[in-house]
Design a protein around this motif. Structure first.
Motif, mmCIF file in Angstrom:
data_model
loop_
_atom_site.group_PDB
_atom_site.id
_atom_site.type_symbol
_atom_site.label_atom_id
_atom_site.label_comp_id
_atom_site.label_asym_id
_atom_site.label_seq_id
_atom_site.Cartn_x
_atom_site.Cartn_y
_atom_site.Cartn_z
ATOM 1 N N THR A 138 -0.744 -0.211 -0.965
ATOM 2 C CA THR A 138 -1.230 1.154 -1.178
ATOM 3 C C THR A 138 -0.095 2.094 -1.534
ATOM 4 N N GLN A 139 1.033 1.962 -0.848
ATOM 5 C CA GLN A 139 2.141 2.885 -1.050
ATOM 6 C C GLN A 139 2.833 2.688 -2.401
ATOM 7 N N GLY A 188 1.158 0.925 -5.292
ATOM 8 C CA GLY A 188 0.093 0.149 -5.897
ATOM 9 C C GLY A 188 0.330 -0.171 -7.363
ATOM 10 N N TYR A 201 -6.638 0.795 -7.073
ATOM 11 C CA TYR A 201 -7.815 0.248 -6.394
ATOM 12 C C TYR A 201 -7.479 -1.125 -5.833
ATOM 13 N N ARG A 234 -6.363 -1.904 -2.987
ATOM 14 C CA ARG A 234 -5.041 -1.839 -2.387
ATOM 15 C C ARG A 234 -5.093 -2.160 -0.888
ATOM 16 N N THR A 235 -3.927 -2.334 -0.298
ATOM 17 C CA THR A 235 -3.838 -2.689 1.117
ATOM 18 C C THR A 235 -2.600 -2.061 1.730
ATOM 19 N N PHE A 236 -2.724 -1.614 2.969
ATOM 20 C CA PHE A 236 -1.564 -1.115 3.699
ATOM 21 C C PHE A 236 -0.742 -2.263 4.285
ATOM 22 N N ARG A 271 -5.500 -7.687 1.972
ATOM 23 C CA ARG A 271 -6.740 -6.939 1.753
ATOM 24 C C ARG A 271 -7.933 -7.763 2.238
#
Length: 289
Positions: free
Chosen positions: A96-97, A99, A103, A105-107, A111
């Protein structure tokens, strides 16, 4: 992710098949294939347009494409990962940070796509998820756990419950007699080793189906939920120092939330009784609510 066994039926901590997690591709090798249904395996492709792509020319970047072809079909889980509109995600993990697309995305680096279904492409906000309300996997893990609590869990019970599920995941069968305190060095020492493996199977089989919180509550193990949550192993340089790493190290596990989470309050194991029911029945409120 650590809960998923290797194909030899051993944990990632003691299986010779586990190749480490400092390489995203290696971490997914020789694992319970239910892991592939839970989170997309790593890959890289070159995106040509939003909806088209081509190979990078490096076969290693597409190591898991054939795996998904063997366990799914083009209407369900395939690589590369696509969003609801059919747009291509050129690489996983897609943090996410930082990407590669805005879309899917994952922290954490993993995912959750348990109910992802490519047949929904082009159907935003009206998806149909392949998510049964009640299925045989739940019945089997329920039965395995209940039989242990009754003192009746043995190899014959394992064979008609846990081992049926493991076969579906391509994992070697559980041999109850071989499970001892050393089977998983990260085991909660207050839990019987066999029961811990039954609970592992429950966690893996029912992951993302909404059972975990209530399981932890009835086991009185909500301290698991308040442990520090870590994600994929990465190097800071590989993500332009944009993704937080445990201890602010140059390499290590993603730790999105800094510090140590607060303890789970003891009285949270019971829900508060609704005020209107207390009035109607003259029941006393649960302690500390």
């Amino acid at each position: 992710v650590d809960k998923f066994l290797c194909t030899d039926g051993q944990t990632r901590w003691n299986s010779p098949l586990f190749q480490g997690d400092t390489d995203a591709f290696a971490e997914f090798r020789n694992r319970d294939r239910r892991l592939y249904y839970m989170t997309p395996a790593p890959y890289r492709v070159d995106r040509l347009t939003n909806t088209t792509w081509q190979s990078t020319g490096n076969a290693a970047d597409e190591e898991y494409f054939s795996v998904y072809e063997s366990i799914s079909d083009e209407d369900h889980k395939t690589l590369p990962d696509l969003n609801w509109f059919g747009n291509v995600v050129p690489a996983v993990p897609n943090f996410t940070q930082l990407g590669v697309t805005p879309y899917n995305r994952t922290f954490s680096g993993y995912r959750v796509w348990r109910h992802y279904n490519q047949s929904n492409t082009g159907a935003s906000s009206r998806d149909g998820a392949d998510a049964p309300i009640f299925r045989m996997g739940e019945i089997m893990v329920n039965h395995a756990e209940a039989m242990f609590e009754l003192g009746r869990f043995d190899q014959s019970v394992a064979d008609v419950t846990i081992n049926e599920l493991r076969a579906r995941g391509g994992v070697a069968a559980m041999t109850v007699a071989t499970i001892d305190a050393a089977f998983d060095p990260t085991r909660d020492p207050s839990v019987d080793p066999v029961l811990f493996e039954i609970r592992r199977e429950r966690a893996v089989e029912l992951m993302a189906e909404g059972f975990r919180r209530e399981d932890l509550r009835r086991w009185k193990k909500m301290d698991y939920a308040t442990e520090v949550k870590l994600g994929r192993w990465i190097t800071a340089a590989s993500v332009s120092n944009e993704v937080p790493i445990q201890g602010d190290a140059a390499s290590g596990y993603v730790q999105l939330v800094p510090g140590t989470p607060p303890a789970f309050p003891e009285h949270y194991y019971l829900f508060p009784l609704p005020a209107d029911q207390i009035v109607l029945t003259s029941m006393e409120q649960n302690p500390s609510w």
